[in-house]
Write a protein that holds these residues in place. Structure first.
Motif, PDB file in Angstrom:
ATOM      1  N   THR A   1      32.457  55.860   4.070  1.00  0.00           N
ATOM      2  CA  THR A   1      33.467  54.821   3.963  1.00  0.00           C
ATOM      3  C   THR A   1      32.805  53.450   3.991  1.00  0.00           C
ATOM      4  OG1 THR A   1      33.800  54.839   6.359  1.00  0.00           O
ATOM      5  CG2 THR A   1      35.279  56.211   5.035  1.00  0.00           C
TER       6      THR A   1
ATOM      7  N   TYR B   1      33.790  49.047   4.202  1.00  0.00           N
ATOM      8  CA  TYR B   1      34.813  48.088   4.573  1.00  0.00           C
ATOM      9  C   TYR B   1      34.343  46.660   4.329  1.00  0.00           C
ATOM     10  CZ  TYR B   1      36.909  52.017   7.035  1.00  0.00           C
ATOM     11  OH  TYR B   1      37.473  53.230   7.344  1.00  0.00           O
TER      12      TYR B   1
ATOM     13  N   LYS C   1      36.778  45.201   9.082  1.00  0.00           N
ATOM     14  CA  LYS C   1      35.977  46.194   9.794  1.00  0.00           C
ATOM     15  C   LYS C   1      36.391  46.251  11.258  1.00  0.00           C
ATOM     16  CE  LYS C   1      31.995  46.303   7.998  1.00  0.00           C
ATOM     17  NZ  LYS C   1      30.602  45.979   7.600  1.00  0.00           N
TER      18      LYS C   1
ATOM     19  N   THR D   1      41.227  51.520   8.778  1.00  0.00           N
ATOM     20  CA  THR D   1      40.562  52.796   8.568  1.00  0.00           C
ATOM     21  C   THR D   1      41.064  53.432   7.280  1.00  0.00           C
ATOM     22  OG1 THR D   1      40.354  53.155  10.959  1.00  0.00           O
ATOM     23  CG2 THR D   1      40.045  55.065   9.519  1.00  0.00           C
TER      24      THR D   1
ATOM     25  N   SER E   1      41.149  56.715   4.759  1.00  0.00           N
ATOM     26  CA  SER E   1      40.991  58.166   4.817  1.00  0.00           C
ATOM     27  C   SER E   1      41.663  58.780   3.602  1.00  0.00           C
ATOM     28  CB  SER E   1      41.576  58.729   6.110  1.00  0.00           C
ATOM     29  OG  SER E   1      42.971  58.477   6.185  1.00  0.00           O
TER      30      SER E   1
ATOM     31  N   GLN F   1      45.004  52.907   7.311  1.00  0.00           N
ATOM     32  CA  GLN F   1      45.587  52.575   8.603  1.00  0.00           C
ATOM     33  C   GLN F   1      45.149  51.167   8.975  1.00  0.00           C
ATOM     34  OE1 GLN F   1      47.726  54.380  10.647  1.00  0.00           O
ATOM     35  NE2 GLN F   1      47.809  52.469  11.828  1.00  0.00           N
TER      36      GLN F   1
END
Length: 121
Positions: free
Chosen positions: A58, A60, A65, A69, A71, A82
């Motif tokens: 992943t 960011y 950061k 999140t 996913s 999220q």
């Protein structure tokens, strides 16, 4: 051709949370690296987060950061973002994107229509 549909945007107070979803139309979704971008009024679209097709890596933007999140669930053909500890400067239209040909931070082949996120102070 992959169609992407975002959902989950809305109005939230500063410090609150939202979870964005992106539904893909094709089984080949599982083969694509995916990303989230955002565009605030009067500003250029900017990278937010990305995830490789396996979900093992992943990436960011520095501005999100530790708060956001990314996913994915390949079985459901879904991508998620999220967002916690939201700030007024996170206000923007958020887009999901699929299949970057060269650079996971930009230039994706497929884009959704976007979902509005508004964070009030």
């Amino acid at each position: 051709q992959v169609q992407l549909v975002e959902s989950g945007g809305g109005l939230v107070q500063s410090g609150g949370s939202l979870r964005l979803s992106c539904a893909a139309s094709e089984r080949t979704f599982s083969r694509y690296d995916m990303g989230w971008f955002r565009q605030a009024p009067g500003k250029e679209r900017e990278f937010v987060a990305a995830i490789t097709w396996t979900g093992s890596n992943t990436y960011y933007a520095d501005s999100v950061k530790g708060r956001f999140t990314i996913s994915r669930d390949n079985a459901k053909k879904a991508l998620y973002l999220q967002m916690n500890s939201l700030k007024p400067e996170d206000t923007a239209v958020y887009y999901c994107a699929a299949d970057p040909p060269n650079n996971i931070y930009r230039d994706y082949h497929y884009w959704g229509q976007g979902t509005q996120v508004t964070v009030s102070s």
